[in-house]
Design a protein around this motif. Structure first.
Motif, PDB file in Angstrom:
ATOM      1  N   ALA A 192      -8.981  10.817  26.471  1.00 27.81           N
ATOM      2  CA  ALA A 192      -8.985  11.057  25.016  1.00 27.81           C
ATOM      3  C   ALA A 192      -7.652  11.626  24.534  1.00 27.81           C
ATOM      4  N   GLY A 193      -6.567  11.166  25.138  1.00 29.39           N
ATOM      5  CA  GLY A 193      -5.243  11.562  24.682  1.00 29.39           C
ATOM      6  C   GLY A 193      -4.773  12.888  25.257  1.00 29.39           C
ATOM      7  N   ASN A 194      -5.560  13.483  26.179  1.00 31.44           N
ATOM      8  CA  ASN A 194      -5.147  14.778  26.739  1.00 31.44           C
ATOM      9  C   ASN A 194      -4.131  14.658  27.856  1.00 31.44           C
ATOM     10  N   ALA A 195      -3.931  13.456  28.362  1.00 35.20           N
ATOM     11  CA  ALA A 195      -2.894  13.231  29.379  1.00 35.20           C
ATOM     12  C   ALA A 195      -2.267  11.868  29.108  1.00 35.20           C
ATOM     13  N   VAL A 246     -13.131   7.815  12.810  1.00 32.94           N
ATOM     14  CA  VAL A 246     -11.823   8.085  13.419  1.00 32.94           C
ATOM     15  C   VAL A 246     -12.070   8.797  14.738  1.00 32.94           C
ATOM     16  N   GLY A 247     -11.388   8.359  15.784  1.00 29.37           N
ATOM     17  CA  GLY A 247     -11.527   9.077  17.053  1.00 29.37           C
ATOM     18  C   GLY A 247     -11.533   8.175  18.256  1.00 29.37           C
ATOM     19  N   ILE A 293     -12.307  17.198  20.680  1.00 31.53           N
ATOM     20  CA  ILE A 293     -11.220  16.403  21.282  1.00 31.53           C
ATOM     21  C   ILE A 293     -11.381  14.907  21.013  1.00 31.53           C
ATOM     22  N   GLN A 294     -12.635  14.459  20.930  1.00 32.82           N
ATOM     23  CA  GLN A 294     -12.833  13.023  20.685  1.00 32.82           C
ATOM     24  C   GLN A 294     -12.371  12.649  19.284  1.00 32.82           C
ATOM     25  N   HIS A 295     -12.425  13.580  18.346  1.00 28.30           N
ATOM     26  CA  HIS A 295     -11.909  13.289  16.998  1.00 28.30           C
ATOM     27  C   HIS A 295     -10.379  13.356  17.006  1.00 28.30           C
ATOM     28  N   LEU A 296      -9.851  14.392  17.673  1.00 27.23           N
ATOM     29  CA  LEU A 296      -8.389  14.552  17.734  1.00 27.23           C
ATOM     30  C   LEU A 296      -7.726  13.326  18.356  1.00 27.23           C
ATOM     31  N   ILE A 331      -9.313  21.631   6.148  1.00 27.34           N
ATOM     32  CA  ILE A 331     -10.072  22.596   5.343  1.00 27.34           C
ATOM     33  C   ILE A 331     -11.377  22.853   6.087  1.00 27.34           C
ATOM     34  N   ASN A 332     -11.583  24.101   6.455  1.00 20.78           N
ATOM     35  CA  ASN A 332     -12.778  24.436   7.226  1.00 20.78           C
ATOM     36  C   ASN A 332     -13.099  25.902   6.956  1.00 20.78           C
ATOM     37  N   LYS A 333     -14.388  26.221   6.853  1.00 22.14           N
ATOM     38  CA  LYS A 333     -14.709  27.620   6.537  1.00 22.14           C
ATOM     39  C   LYS A 333     -14.706  28.515   7.773  1.00 22.14           C
ATOM     40  N   ASP A 334     -14.602  27.887   8.953  1.00 23.41           N
ATOM     41  CA  ASP A 334     -14.557  28.662  10.188  1.00 23.41           C
ATOM     42  C   ASP A 334     -13.099  28.782  10.670  1.00 23.41           C
ATOM     43  N   ALA A 335     -12.567  29.994  10.601  1.00 24.55           N
ATOM     44  CA  ALA A 335     -11.154  30.203  10.963  1.00 24.55           C
ATOM     45  C   ALA A 335     -10.879  29.865  12.431  1.00 24.55           C
ATOM     46  N   ASP A 336     -11.928  29.840  13.262  1.00 21.80           N
ATOM     47  CA  ASP A 336     -11.734  29.539  14.685  1.00 21.80           C
ATOM     48  C   ASP A 336     -11.958  28.064  15.018  1.00 21.80           C
ATOM     49  N   ALA A 337     -12.158  27.229  14.021  1.00 21.97           N
ATOM     50  CA  ALA A 337     -12.410  25.802  14.293  1.00 21.97           C
ATOM     51  C   ALA A 337     -11.195  25.208  15.010  1.00 21.97           C
ATOM     52  N   PRO A 338     -11.416  24.428  16.083  1.00 22.62           N
ATOM     53  CA  PRO A 338     -10.286  23.881  16.862  1.00 22.62           C
ATOM     54  C   PRO A 338      -9.335  22.996  16.056  1.00 22.62           C
ATOM     55  N   ILE A 339      -9.793  22.483  14.925  1.00 23.56           N
ATOM     56  CA  ILE A 339      -8.921  21.620  14.119  1.00 23.56           C
ATOM     57  C   ILE A 339      -7.651  22.379  13.692  1.00 23.56           C
ATOM     58  N   PHE A 340      -7.778  23.713  13.546  1.00 23.94           N
ATOM     59  CA  PHE A 340      -6.613  24.489  13.110  1.00 23.94           C
ATOM     60  C   PHE A 340      -5.510  24.531  14.183  1.00 23.94           C
TER      61      PHE A 340
END
Ligand code: FAD
Length: 344
Positions: A157-160, A275-276, A296-299, A311-320
């Motif tokens: 999934a693009g991690n390597a 997308v993904g 990761i599958q979306h990224l 835009i996400n209400k969770d400051a810890d969301a991995p998208i950030f």
């Protein structure tokens, strides 16, 4: 035994090939060459040799596509084959034609977009010729002296990134190209590339038949080639809010709409918008991830975008972690505010 014989013939013909000569599959839809094929042409040019295009279709399709193909920058020649049987060029129907072409022509590489059709066609023909196929490449380098081609391709999934070398022992190197990694080839109106017709090969008892094609009609830019994409996730709640929240923003930006798999699986958005890893891979100038956590599958489908806004209400969301601009906010407040500001 037949494929072994073919392979031997090919070895004999190409063992001494000095300059690469690529055959690029030019896929088309509704009278236009697919953007992915234009990127595949750019990749083929980077081999540093000759590049021949291949257009396959029904007679009425090929005529128009051929006139466009003849004006493509970077092509040295075009081959075309028409038959009513090719109106929906299923891999099972086109593969005998490609196999025959390769057995009698001086091609060193076979190149196409990483499209669903080519993902089936190229490995099918490569297997018949007893050679490997490399898929979804993002870069390539050809060394003429050793007659080897080195590719990179994302894995896990693009991690390597895997580096794969097709050596001189592989007489014809097959590869599919990730469109977002190569610019689309340009058109030169003054060009008139030499075109040659190739007899079609009828496949009387094809194991598969084309039943129907269903494409969601939209006035928006195509997700795969749009320069701006607004994508929504599970947080959009249902199909109505997905539409009423994201469409005004996409309209204000002239953007295509995308979706996470969670949004697609829940029926908020059409499958074609996913997308993904198991959806589309996009790399627009601007990608807005709204109410998407950033699995990761979306990224894997969007992290090469030039500017990522989340835009996400969770400051810890991995998208950030991949976002260039992040807004910790409730999307139902932030998106309408953004639309108003864009309109103003
Ligand atoms: P969630 O993970 O549920 O995230 C929703 C986000 O919205 C959360 O971060 C939450 O904080 C935020 N949120 C909620 N309410 C609000 C609000 N009011 N305002 C702002 N933010 C809010 N996924 C893909 O996307 N594409 C793929 O191609 C894909 N392929 C996959 C392949 C495999 C083999 C597997 C196993 C999984 C695949 N997935 C894919 C699924 C992936 O793992 C995730 O489950 C999915 O991406 C989650 O989608 P989401 O971010 O919309 O939902």
């Amino acid at each position: 035994a037949r494929s072994l014989l073919l392979t031997r013939n090919i070895y004999r013909t190409y063992a001494t090939a000095a300059r690469p000569h690529a055959l690029v599959l030019l896929e088309h839809r509704d009278g236009a060459i697919e953007a992915g094929s234009l990127s595949a042409l750019t990749a083929a040019q980077q081999l540093g040799g000759e590049v021949t295009g291949l257009v396959v279709g029904a007679p009425e399709q090929v005529e128009g596509i051929l006139s466009k193909a003849k004006k493509l920058k970077g092509l040295t020649a075009v081959l075309h084959s028409s038959s009513p049987q090719y109106s929906h060029p299923l891999p099972e129907v086109v593969s005998p034609l490609l196999e025959k072409l390769l057995s009698s022509s001086p091609f060193t590489h076979v190149v196409s977009a990483h499209s669903s059709s080519a993902k089936s066609l190229l490995p099918r023909v490569a297997a018949r010729l007893d050679v490997p196929a490399v898929s979804d490449i993002t870069s390539l380098e050809h060394d003429t002296s050793s007659n080897s081609t080195t590719f990179t391709r994302p894995i896990y999934a693009g991690n390597a990134i895997a580096t794969v070398r097709a050596s001189s022992s592989i007489p014809i190197k097959f590869f599919t190209v990730r469109s977002t990694a190569f610019k689309a080839a340009a058109t030169d109106d003054s060009a008139d590339v030499n075109a040659t017709a190739v007899d079609p090969l009828e496949v009387p008892d094809s194991p598969t038949q084309h039943v129907k094609t269903e494409i969601t009609k939209s006035d928006r830019p195509d997700l795969g080639v749009a320069s701006r994409v607004v994508s929504g996730g599970r947080a959009l709640k249902n199909a109505e809010t997905f539409k009423s929240t994201l469409e005004p923003l996409a309209d204000a930006l002239g953007a295509a709409i995308g979706a996470s798999r969670a949004a697609v699986d829940a029926g908020y958005a059409d499958n074609s918008l996913q997308v993904g890893q198991t959806g589309k891979v996009v790399a627009p100038e601007l990608y807005m991830a709204i109410g998407i956590s950033g699995a990761i599958q979306h990224l894997a489908g969007m992290k090469d975008s030039k500017l990522i806004v989340a835009i996400n209400k969770d400051a810890d969301a991995p998208i950030f972690q991949v976002a260039d601009v992040g807004l910790v906010a409730d999307l139902y407040e932030a998106v309408p505010e953004l639309v108003n500001k864009l309109k103003a």
